[in-house]
Design an enzyme around this catalytic site. Structure first.
Site, mmCIF file in Angstrom:
data_model
loop_
_atom_site.group_PDB
_atom_site.id
_atom_site.type_symbol
_atom_site.label_atom_id
_atom_site.label_comp_id
_atom_site.label_asym_id
_atom_site.label_seq_id
_atom_site.Cartn_x
_atom_site.Cartn_y
_atom_site.Cartn_z
ATOM 1 N N SER A 22 0.783 -1.223 0.069
ATOM 2 C CA SER A 22 -0.104 -0.016 -0.033
ATOM 3 C C SER A 22 0.777 1.275 0.040
ATOM 4 O O SER A 22 1.539 1.536 0.989
ATOM 5 C CB SER A 22 -1.117 -0.099 1.384
ATOM 6 O OG SER A 22 -1.206 1.321 1.390
ATOM 7 N N HIS A 47 -1.419 -1.296 -4.314
ATOM 8 C CA HIS A 47 -2.342 -0.931 -3.650
ATOM 9 C C HIS A 47 -2.507 0.627 -3.423
ATOM 10 O O HIS A 47 -1.709 1.372 -2.865
ATOM 11 C CB HIS A 47 -2.365 -1.703 -2.257
ATOM 12 C CG HIS A 47 -3.624 -1.320 -1.458
ATOM 13 N ND1 HIS A 47 -5.011 -2.176 -1.910
ATOM 14 C CD2 HIS A 47 -4.318 -0.667 -0.787
ATOM 15 C CE1 HIS A 47 -5.915 -1.968 -1.160
ATOM 16 N NE2 HIS A 47 -5.528 -0.939 -0.489
ATOM 17 N N ASP A 49 -4.541 3.646 -1.997
ATOM 18 C CA ASP A 49 -5.855 4.116 -1.141
ATOM 19 C C ASP A 49 -6.292 5.470 -1.361
ATOM 20 O O ASP A 49 -5.554 6.497 -1.152
ATOM 21 C CB ASP A 49 -5.139 3.831 0.527
ATOM 22 C CG ASP A 49 -5.030 2.488 0.792
ATOM 23 O OD1 ASP A 49 -5.858 1.712 0.661
ATOM 24 O OD2 ASP A 49 -3.875 2.140 1.363
ATOM 25 N N MET A 51 -8.866 8.222 -0.059
ATOM 26 C CA MET A 51 -9.483 8.801 1.059
ATOM 27 C C MET A 51 -9.976 10.212 1.024
ATOM 28 O O MET A 51 -9.213 11.010 0.301
ATOM 29 C CB MET A 51 -8.577 8.699 2.335
ATOM 30 C CG MET A 51 -8.232 7.144 2.672
ATOM 31 S SD MET A 51 -7.197 7.442 3.958
ATOM 32 C CE MET A 51 -6.267 5.601 4.094
ATOM 33 N N MET A 82 -12.088 4.741 -0.590
ATOM 34 C CA MET A 82 -12.637 4.972 0.504
ATOM 35 C C MET A 82 -13.396 6.164 0.577
ATOM 36 O O MET A 82 -13.146 7.265 1.206
ATOM 37 C CB MET A 82 -11.645 4.766 1.716
ATOM 38 C CG MET A 82 -11.105 3.514 2.152
ATOM 39 S SD MET A 82 -9.681 3.554 3.088
ATOM 40 C CE MET A 82 -8.293 3.647 1.657
ATOM 41 N N MET A 151 -11.307 -5.708 5.291
ATOM 42 C CA MET A 151 -10.551 -4.888 6.117
ATOM 43 C C MET A 151 -10.321 -5.319 7.400
ATOM 44 O O MET A 151 -11.385 -5.947 7.986
ATOM 45 C CB MET A 151 -11.130 -3.508 6.437
ATOM 46 C CG MET A 151 -11.387 -2.588 5.227
ATOM 47 S SD MET A 151 -9.979 -2.034 4.375
ATOM 48 C CE MET A 151 -8.988 -1.211 5.459
ATOM 49 N N GLY A 158 -2.853 4.164 7.898
ATOM 50 C CA GLY A 158 -1.908 3.059 7.873
ATOM 51 C C GLY A 158 -1.567 2.655 9.283
ATOM 52 O O GLY A 158 -1.517 3.630 10.301
HETATM 53 C C1 DX5 Z 1 -6.296 1.612 5.541
HETATM 54 C C2 DX5 Z 1 -5.865 1.218 4.201
HETATM 55 C C3 DX5 Z 1 -4.672 0.468 4.070
HETATM 56 C C4 DX5 Z 1 -3.444 0.782 4.834
HETATM 57 C C5 DX5 Z 1 -2.697 -0.493 5.308
HETATM 58 O O1 DX5 Z 1 -7.365 2.418 5.562
HETATM 59 O O2 DX5 Z 1 -6.928 0.941 3.384
HETATM 60 O O3 DX5 Z 1 -4.657 -0.029 2.746
HETATM 61 O O4 DX5 Z 1 -2.633 1.526 4.035
HETATM 62 O O5 DX5 Z 1 -1.605 -0.030 5.998
HETATM 63 P P1 DX5 Z 1 -0.905 -1.017 7.019
HETATM 64 O O6 DX5 Z 1 -0.542 -2.248 6.306
HETATM 65 O O7 DX5 Z 1 0.100 -0.058 7.712
HETATM 66 O O8 DX5 Z 1 -2.224 -1.335 8.032
HETATM 67 ZN ZN ZN Z 2 -6.515 -0.222 1.449
#
Ligand code: DX5
Ligand code: ZN
Length: 243
Positions: A22, A47, A49, A51, A82, A151, A158
């Site tokens: 990610s 990946h 993300d 937001m 998200m 999730m 993260g």
């Molecule tokens: C959280 C994200 C994840 C996040 C995972 O909302 O969707 O993809 O980046 O990060 P780690 O691996 O640090 O939990």
């Molecule tokens: Zn994610």
């Protein structure tokens, strides 16, 4: 547990698991270099993300950033939306080079329509279920899913701790997907996101995950030369080590 219906083909580098770093935990000032580095280190998927400070209490990156990193790697870009609402962003991300687009069904008023929209734009489509969101969201759209993302933290940040109840949910999702495929349905990949680390990836894969997202575990562990090869190899070995 039988994994005979496991949808992802094995490769020499990824015999039983796809790793999806990610980029939320990457150095945003050097994003092109960062995605090239994870691809060079054996990543299967980027990946990405997204937001919106509405569906989740954080704000990240959009289609222009997706378009900017696209030429830097050949591996698929997995856009995790998200955001609420969802649909307006689908064509923009498809045009920006996304390969997979997933969204939280509780953020879309018409889940079936959103899945169709994603596929109509040439991308693989999936839903994302939060830790407290039931698997029953899959029930009436199984034929339109290319992937399901569970999730294992609450979305938005993260570096959070893996929620252990996800393991049982993964086993149940695996069972539903295997039954669907056994009955003649299309393959559906099972992805897990949040708190995946060296010490839990084995359990996660044994519970049925095909794709593991990992942000802080990978981007926080570059070696002295700045390579992620060591941590990615370590994660694969940990995933393959019997309990
Ligand atoms: C959280 C994200 C994840 C996040 C995972 O909302 O969707 O993809 O980046 O990060 P780690 O691996 O640090 O939990
Ligand atoms: Zn994610």
């Amino acid at each position: 547990m039988s994994r005979s219906s496991k949808p992802l083909p094995a490769t020499a580098d990824a015999p039983s698991l796809r790793l999806a770093p990610s980029i939320l935990s990457a150095d945003f000032a050097r994003l092109g270099e960062e995605v090239r580095a994870i691809e060079a280190a054996g990543a299967d998927i980027v990946h990405f993300d997204v937001m919106d400070n509405h569906y989740v209490p954080n704000l990240t990156i959009g289609p222009q950033v997706c378009e900017a990193i696209r030429p830097h790697v050949k591996i698929p870009i997995d856009v995790h939306l998200m955001v609420e609402p969802v649909d307006a962003l689908v064509p923009l991300f498809a045009k920006a080079g996304a390969n997979y687009i997933t969204f939280h069904p509780d953020a879309s008023r018409h889940v079936d329509r959103t899945l169709q929209l994603i596929r109509a734009h040439g991308c693989k489509a999936g839903i994302v279920l939060n830790p407290a969101t039931p698997l029953s969201w899959m029930d009436h759209v199984m034929d339109k899913l290319d992937l399901v993302l569970l999730m294992s933290v609450n979305p938005g940040f993260g570096g959070q701790a893996f929620i252990p109840a996800t393991l049982q949910k993964l086993r149940e999702a695996r069972r539903r997907i295997d039954a669907h495929v056994a009955a003649g349905g299309q393959p559906i990949w099972l992805e897990v996101d949040g708190g995946v680390k060296m010490d839990n990836i084995g359990e996660i894969v044994r519970a049925g995950a095909d794709i593991c997202v990992a942000g802080s575990a990978i981007f926080g562990a570059a070696d002295a030369a700045g390579s992620y090869r060591g941590v990615m190899t370590g994660l694969r070995q940990a995933a393959a080590t019997p309990a």
